[in-house]
Design a protein around this motif. Structure first.
Motif: not given
Length: 105
Positions: A15, A17, A33, A65
């Protein structure tokens, strides 16, 4: 020759992100990250200038989000954890380090 012993107890999910990392010793946030994550920990890449040390406890802010924030009721997932390993192989390549974090219970 050094041999590493696998210490993971959970499977990891790749992942990438963005993560904000609060380092208490520096009294500031650093951008990082994620590279992979599991229920018990995460591996991050961050700038080589981040003052990290194995054994230190840090706070991680995983932004959500807009849609997920509405579902969960918050714009971020906050976790704390202990730095269990620092990887310095990419210092010259891209001025970054990797840190393995074990989440606090």
């Amino acid at each position: 020759m050094n041999t590493l012993t696998e210490q993971r107890t959970e499977g990891r999910t790749q992942l990438s992100w963005p993560v904000s990392v609060w380092i208490p010793a520096a009294h500031r946030f650093f951008n990082a990250r994620s590279a992979n994550i599991s229920r018990t920990g995460v591996f991050l890449t961050m700038p080589v200038t981040a003052p990290v040390k194995t054994g230190n406890t840090i706070e991680l802010n995983f932004p959500r989000t807009e849609q997920l924030a509405k579902e969960k009721g918050a714009y971020a997932r906050i976790k704390s954890g202990k730095i269990v390993r620092i990887v310095r192989e990419s210092i010259l390549k891209d001025a970054s380090i990797g840190i393995a974090i074990q989440f606090s219970s």
